[in-house]
Design an enzyme around this catalytic site. Structure first.
Site, PDB file in Angstrom:
ATOM      1  N   ASP A  63     -17.781  -6.083 -39.111  1.00 36.01           N
ATOM      2  CA  ASP A  63     -17.371  -7.408 -38.668  1.00 36.01           C
ATOM      3  C   ASP A  63     -17.612  -7.478 -37.157  1.00 36.01           C
ATOM      4  OD1 ASP A  63     -15.985  -9.952 -38.584  1.00 36.01           O
ATOM      5  OD2 ASP A  63     -14.264  -8.843 -37.801  1.00 36.01           O
ATOM      6  N   ASP A 105     -16.108 -10.321 -34.451  1.00 39.53           N
ATOM      7  CA  ASP A 105     -14.925 -10.688 -33.667  1.00 39.53           C
ATOM      8  C   ASP A 105     -13.694  -9.920 -34.116  1.00 39.53           C
ATOM      9  OD1 ASP A 105     -15.755 -13.248 -31.984  1.00 39.53           O
ATOM     10  OD2 ASP A 105     -16.656 -13.462 -33.965  1.00 39.53           O
ATOM     11  N   ASP A 160     -11.258  -6.593 -39.274  1.00 38.65           N
ATOM     12  CA  ASP A 160      -9.887  -6.717 -38.772  1.00 38.65           C
ATOM     13  C   ASP A 160      -9.061  -7.826 -39.422  1.00 38.65           C
ATOM     14  OD1 ASP A 160      -9.651  -9.163 -36.290  1.00 38.65           O
ATOM     15  OD2 ASP A 160     -11.487  -8.786 -37.401  1.00 38.65           O
TER      16      ASP A 160
END
Length: 519
Positions: free
Chosen positions: A281, A283, A464
């Site tokens: 991922d 961001d 996240d």
């Protein structure tokens, strides 16, 4: 007698009317008003009112609208022309009566509002936090509107309703088609799936679907009837299920996970002789979460490490950002990029894929973007980020007392835009295609497209956010997931890292370990 079944169930399919929302009574009232008005004209002095207790339960409850009309008319020996789908409510046809009933229902719904069973809301919140996959089914074509009005759309991974039944030519209850399709889209085995119904026809359809457990919800004393229909367990309150079944056993609290940096040697052993495939991922994983998305810049150190890894193994970045945006941010030609949660994919050697169905909803996104800009232009700090396949509404910089206004505007837009659904993230609400596609599906598509067979390759995903859980779940049994920080829900990740700095340190150690092994 209720049975205790402590089994690792991973998915729940819930009927909407009567299980999630209290709209079953509104439907019954609408049917009564519609049929009584029709029967008075049709039967005259011989008029016999529509009986909610008998007629609704026997011929209507849980059945697609037009099928219910046909069944009830047949019970009264009334023959009526089928009519056309565009018949208005004034037409005395099956289609016309269907339109008439729906108009009455929507008027009642507007007057009375949508009420949710509190026990169901409590249960689905708990199940969602455990990582349980949830589907809502309904024979009603108003399902999407009702869920959005009640603020429930985001709880469900899959929705199969009257619109989809018609579009895909699926049979209504008591046939199992609606449950089978929901199960297919959930991607969970039948023996790990629960069906919850309050209608006789729904219980019968659930049993035909072949799942291991059909639960009857009987808040008004219908327990014996549902047991006779085949329900394995009957409860008045869904919170009673906590003592009878076990759900979401694989989901764990992020804080309880072992540290990936401290266990790099064990991870390398876990990979074994297979070649790792790394999916990242962006961001919150490679860069910190920032107020302005444009300021999320990948460090030169991180870029150099990722470039080195991509030189020896397959590396992909799967992001909610537009593909072109995330590619320009990373800036490496030897990396695969999947933007918009996997709707737009590109990579080395001519790899190219855009979700065709996602392209079909672009006009709805255009319209929603225009509406939201008008609705939210007076709220300071809100940022509307248009991506090709999504609209991200950032409220991180919005004053606390105005956040609910932002959320309300997004919910209202979701309710009126067919083909779109709401997504969530850290201080973000999204409008995205209402399709069975996500980061996990994109990851597995890439494994297949790149011919990375399970016997030889070991997928590793690092993410996240809640939107990354689909990818964590996709690699749960085939590889491993690493969560960065915490999104305060249960996770399918196997290890954790605290922040993007630790991610870069982990990638550097991984590169060194893989490089030494391949020498």
């Amino acid at each position: 007698m209720a049975r205790n079944l402590h089994l690792p169930f991973e998915a729940v399919i819930l009927d909407m009317d009567g299980v999630i929302t209290k709209t079953a009574s509104v439907h019954a009232k609408a049917w009564q008003r519609m049929f009584d008005g029709f029967l008075k004209q049709k039967e005259g002095d011989l008029f016999v009112p529509f009986d909610i207790e008998k007629d609704y339960q026997t011929y209507i409850d849980g059945i697609p609208r037009l099928d219910g009309i046909r069944r009830f008319l047949e019970s009264r020996d009334i023959n009526l022309a089928e009519g056309k789908p565009d018949d208005g409510p004034e037409e005395v046809t099956v289609q016309g009566l269907g339109r008439r009933k729906n108009d009455i229902f929507l008027k009642l719904l507007d007057e009375e509002g949508v009420h949710v069973y509190e026990d169901t809301l409590e249960a689905i919140k708990r199940w969602k936090a455990k990582g349980v996959r949830l589907a809502v089914i309904s024979s009603s074509r108003n399902c999407r509107h009702i869920l959005a009005s009640a603020g429930l759309s985001n709880f469900f991974d899959v929705r199969i309703d009257g619109e989809i039944l018609e579009k895909e030519d699926l049979k209504g209850k008591p046939e199992p088609d609606i449950f089978l399709r929901a199960g297919e889209r959930l991607g969970v085995a039948k023996e790990k799936t629960i069906i919850i119904e309050d209608a006789i026809s729904g219980v019968q359809a659930g049993k035909k679907a072949g799942v291991l457990l059909v639960v009857g919800k009987a808040p008004h004393g219908k327990g014996q009837v549902l047991e006779e229909a085949g329900a394995d367990i009957v409860v008045e309150n869904l919170t009673e299920l906590d003592d009878k079944i076990e759900l979401g056993t694989k989901g764990r609290n992020p804080d309880d996970l072992p540290d990936a940096l401290e266990n790099i040697t064990g991870i390398i052993k876990l990979i074994g002789a297979k070649e790792p495939v790394l999916f990242l991922d962006y961001d919150g994983s490679l860069t910190p979460i920032v107020s302005n998305p444009e300021e999320a810049v990948l460090s030169e150190k991180a870029k150099k490490i990722i470039e080195g890894l991509a030189g020896i193994i397959t590396v992909g970045v799967i992001s909610g950002r537009d593909r072109q945006d995330v590619k320009s941010k990373v800036g490496l030609d030897n990396v695969v990029y999947a933007g918009s949660h996997g709707f737009d994919i590109t990579g080395p050697e001519g790899l190219e894929e855009q979700n065709r169905k996602g392209q079909e909803v672009l006009p709805a996104l255009d319209e929603a973007e225009s509406h939201l800009k008008k609705k939210l232009r007076g709220i300071e700090g809100v940022l509307i980020e248009r991506k090709k396949y999504a609209i991200a509404v950032h409220y991180r910089n919005v004053e606390k007392e105005r956040v609910d206004d932002v959320k309300k505007a997004v919910l209202e837009e979701v309710a009126v835009q067919k083909g779109l659904k709401k997504g969530t993230g850290k201080k973000i609400l999204e409008l995205k295609p209402d399709l069975d596609w996500h980061k996990g599906k994109a990851l597995m598509w890439l494994m297949d497209a790149l011919k990375l067979k399970e016997d030889d390759y070991f997928p590793v995903f690092i993410g996240d956010d809640v939107t990354d859980e689909d990818a964590h779940k996709a690699v749960y049994e085939k590889g491993l997931g690493i969560i960065v920080g915490s999104h305060r829900q249960k996770t399918y990740a196997t290890y954790k890292l605290e922040n993007p700095d630790e991610v870069i340190r982990f990638l550097d150690k991984l590169k060194a370990s893989i490089g030494n092994r391949l020498l």
